[in-house]
Design an enzyme around this catalytic site. Structure first.
Site, PDB file in Angstrom:
ATOM      1  N   ASP A  68       0.792  -1.200   0.002  1.00 50.17           N
ATOM      2  CA  ASP A  68       0.043  -0.206  -0.057  1.00 50.17           C
ATOM      3  C   ASP A  68       0.906   1.081   0.128  1.00 50.17           C
ATOM      4  O   ASP A  68       0.353   2.346   0.103  1.00 50.17           O
ATOM      5  CB  ASP A  68      -1.009  -0.125   1.130  1.00 50.17           C
ATOM      6  CG  ASP A  68      -2.257  -0.593   1.131  1.00 50.17           C
ATOM      7  OD1 ASP A  68      -2.781  -0.814   0.039  1.00 50.17           O
ATOM      8  OD2 ASP A  68      -2.855  -0.999   2.070  1.00 50.17           O
ATOM      9  N   ARG A  97       0.649  -1.515   7.352  1.00 49.62           N
ATOM     10  CA  ARG A  97       0.987  -0.321   6.789  1.00 49.62           C
ATOM     11  C   ARG A  97       2.139   0.335   7.558  1.00 49.62           C
ATOM     12  O   ARG A  97       2.895   1.251   6.986  1.00 49.62           O
ATOM     13  CB  ARG A  97       0.033   0.600   6.335  1.00 49.62           C
ATOM     14  CG  ARG A  97      -0.760   0.290   5.436  1.00 49.62           C
ATOM     15  CD  ARG A  97      -1.575   1.370   4.499  1.00 49.62           C
ATOM     16  NE  ARG A  97      -0.739   2.280   3.937  1.00 49.62           N
ATOM     17  CZ  ARG A  97      -1.075   3.565   3.250  1.00 49.62           C
ATOM     18  NH1 ARG A  97      -2.575   3.779   3.245  1.00 49.62           N
ATOM     19  NH2 ARG A  97      -0.499   4.097   2.489  1.00 49.62           N
ATOM     20  N   ARG A 146      -9.560   6.202  10.579  1.00 48.75           N
ATOM     21  CA  ARG A 146      -8.063   6.059  10.745  1.00 48.75           C
ATOM     22  C   ARG A 146      -7.405   6.737  11.770  1.00 48.75           C
ATOM     23  O   ARG A 146      -6.972   6.382  12.869  1.00 48.75           O
ATOM     24  CB  ARG A 146      -7.387   6.157   9.027  1.00 48.75           C
ATOM     25  CG  ARG A 146      -7.998   5.288   8.158  1.00 48.75           C
ATOM     26  CD  ARG A 146      -7.329   3.874   8.322  1.00 48.75           C
ATOM     27  NE  ARG A 146      -8.026   2.957   7.514  1.00 48.75           N
ATOM     28  CZ  ARG A 146      -7.424   2.751   6.328  1.00 48.75           C
ATOM     29  NH1 ARG A 146      -6.235   3.223   5.892  1.00 48.75           N
ATOM     30  NH2 ARG A 146      -7.807   1.683   5.420  1.00 48.75           N
ATOM     31  N   HIS A 175     -11.038   8.204   4.449  1.00 47.60           N
ATOM     32  CA  HIS A 175      -9.828   9.153   4.804  1.00 47.60           C
ATOM     33  C   HIS A 175     -10.578  10.261   4.200  1.00 47.60           C
ATOM     34  O   HIS A 175     -11.539  10.346   3.354  1.00 47.60           O
ATOM     35  CB  HIS A 175      -8.517   9.107   4.053  1.00 47.60           C
ATOM     36  CG  HIS A 175      -7.611   7.882   4.278  1.00 47.60           C
ATOM     37  ND1 HIS A 175      -7.052   7.229   3.623  1.00 47.60           N
ATOM     38  CD2 HIS A 175      -7.093   8.235   5.540  1.00 47.60           C
ATOM     39  CE1 HIS A 175      -6.170   6.358   4.179  1.00 47.60           C
ATOM     40  NE2 HIS A 175      -6.052   7.125   5.550  1.00 47.60           N
ATOM     41  N   CYS A 270      -4.561  10.094  -3.280  1.00 44.82           N
ATOM     42  CA  CYS A 270      -4.038   9.004  -2.458  1.00 44.82           C
ATOM     43  C   CYS A 270      -2.573   8.892  -2.854  1.00 44.82           C
ATOM     44  O   CYS A 270      -1.654   8.330  -2.121  1.00 44.82           O
ATOM     45  CB  CYS A 270      -4.867   7.770  -2.204  1.00 44.82           C
ATOM     46  SG  CYS A 270      -6.271   7.963  -1.753  1.00 44.82           S
TER      47      CYS A 270
HETATM   48  N1  ARG Z   1      -5.121   0.676   0.805  1.00 47.20           N
HETATM   49  C1  ARG Z   1      -4.887   1.848   1.538  1.00 47.20           C
HETATM   50  C2  ARG Z   1      -5.471   1.949   2.769  1.00 47.20           C
HETATM   51  O1  ARG Z   1      -6.244   1.378   3.265  1.00 47.20           O
HETATM   52  C3  ARG Z   1      -5.590   2.915   0.438  1.00 47.20           C
HETATM   53  C4  ARG Z   1      -5.106   4.535   0.828  1.00 47.20           C
HETATM   54  C5  ARG Z   1      -5.722   5.539   0.126  1.00 47.20           C
HETATM   55  N2  ARG Z   1      -5.320   6.720   0.610  1.00 47.20           N
HETATM   56  C6  ARG Z   1      -5.806   7.805   0.695  1.00 47.20           C
HETATM   57  N3  ARG Z   1      -5.187   8.923   1.023  1.00 47.20           N
HETATM   58  N4  ARG Z   1      -7.090   7.885   0.971  1.00 47.20           N
HETATM   59  O2  ARG Z   1      -4.910   2.362   3.703  1.00 47.20           O
END
Ligand code: ARG
Length: 295
Positions: A68, A97, A146, A175, A270
């Site tokens: 990612d 991550r 998040r 996000h 992203c």
């Molecule tokens: N697979 C990544 C996650 O879930 C995607 C991140 C997308 N990034 C963003 N800035 N919205 O963290």
């Protein structure tokens, strides 16, 4: 209205190990893998478009163990300023991550940035930089899926800024950058459906001229996950109604195909991380910092 004063310098991660190995958002399904060559070509095309618009794009290598990491927006919150270039590194919500942060820290440090954290290695508050954008002199930060509310206080205090928190409640807009895209000093694309009622009202209050997106527009086209370079909006897709409003306001829409990256739940924004949001320019210094939460 005045053009955005930021958005002309980005970091991006070249996708050499992009995969969907796990599912940490509703878009991800390990049974649906991206095509590596197509993803690389799409990313190269996006970078070419940004550079052709006059933006500088610095490229980081991707770690093999961090599928990612291509979503560079989440590496950290970069804030250059008169007192030096600072980056608050992300403390990812999901352990899958977290290894990205070490690589990001090394890259920023070797480029002369000083690094800091509001939490790290599973201890302290989670912060993912895709939740934080400058608008109206303040740092607007989405929290919930998040970033944690505790991170807002740490950011405000450490950076001496006003942080406006918005509570994200939609699992598909995990996000803020999936639901909010500053366009100029008065305008932004906003998707109130991402937020609880008080936060949606607060966001609509904050943006003098909002381009309001429906839940469906934001979720099915990723149109809020766009990048603005001057008066050009670089988008993965643009519903006709949204395009009409952007063009009426004097923006030019440029579409780039990044569909392979939608399989991981991210799009143009992203894939890029702005490095030119400056304290004292886009962000007003507030001694001691302040957090403003919706009622
Ligand atoms: N697979 C990544 C996650 O879930 C995607 C991140 C997308 N990034 C963003 N800035 N919205 O963290």
């Amino acid at each position: 209205m005045a053009e955005l004063t930021w958005g002309r310098h980005y970091a991006a991660v070249e996708p050499t190990a992009f995969r969907v190995d796990y599912a940490i958002n509703p878009f991800m399904d390990p049974a649906v893998q991206p095509d590596a060559a197509l993803a690389h070509a799409q990313w190269t095309g996006m970078v070419r478009v940004l550079r052709s618009l006059g933006a500088r794009v610095d490229v980081l290598p991707q770690r093999d163990d961090a599928p990612d990491m291509v979503y560079a927006m989440n590496l950290g919150l970069a804030l250059p300023g008169p007192a030096g270039d600072r980056v608050v590194l992300s403390h990812m919500r999901y352990p899958q991550r977290r290894m990205e942060t070490g690589s990001a820290a090394g890259w920023f440090e070797s480029a002369g940035w000083s690094t800091s954290y509001v939490g790290r290695d599973g201890v302290g508050a989670h912060l993912e930089a895709g939740d934080a954008f400058a608008f109206g002199g303040d740092l607007v930060v989405g929290y919930g899926p998040r970033t944690e509310e505790l991170a807002l206080k740490a950011l405000a205090t450490d950076l001496g800024l006003r942080v406006r928190g918005l509570r994200i409640t939609h699992p598909g807009m995990y996000h803020l950058d999936l639901a909010f895209c500053p366009l100029d000093d008065r305008r932004a694309m906003v998707c109130p459906a991402a937020l609880d009622d008080a936060s949606a009202a607060a966001l609509l209050d904050l943006v003098p001229e909002p381009l309001v997106l429906t839940e469906e527009e934001a979720l099915t086209t990723f149109c809020a996950n766009s990048v603005v370079v001057g008066r050009t909006v670089v988008m993965p897709a643009c519903p006709p109604r949204v395009r009409a409003q952007l063009e009426e306001w004097g923006f030019e829409v440029v579409l780039v195909e990044v569909g392979e990256f939608h399989k991981g739940g991210g799009s143009v924004r992203c894939l890029t991380n702005p490095l030119d949001v400056t304290v004292g320019r886009e962000l007003a210094p507030v001694p001691g910092g302040e957090v403003v939460l919706p009622a």
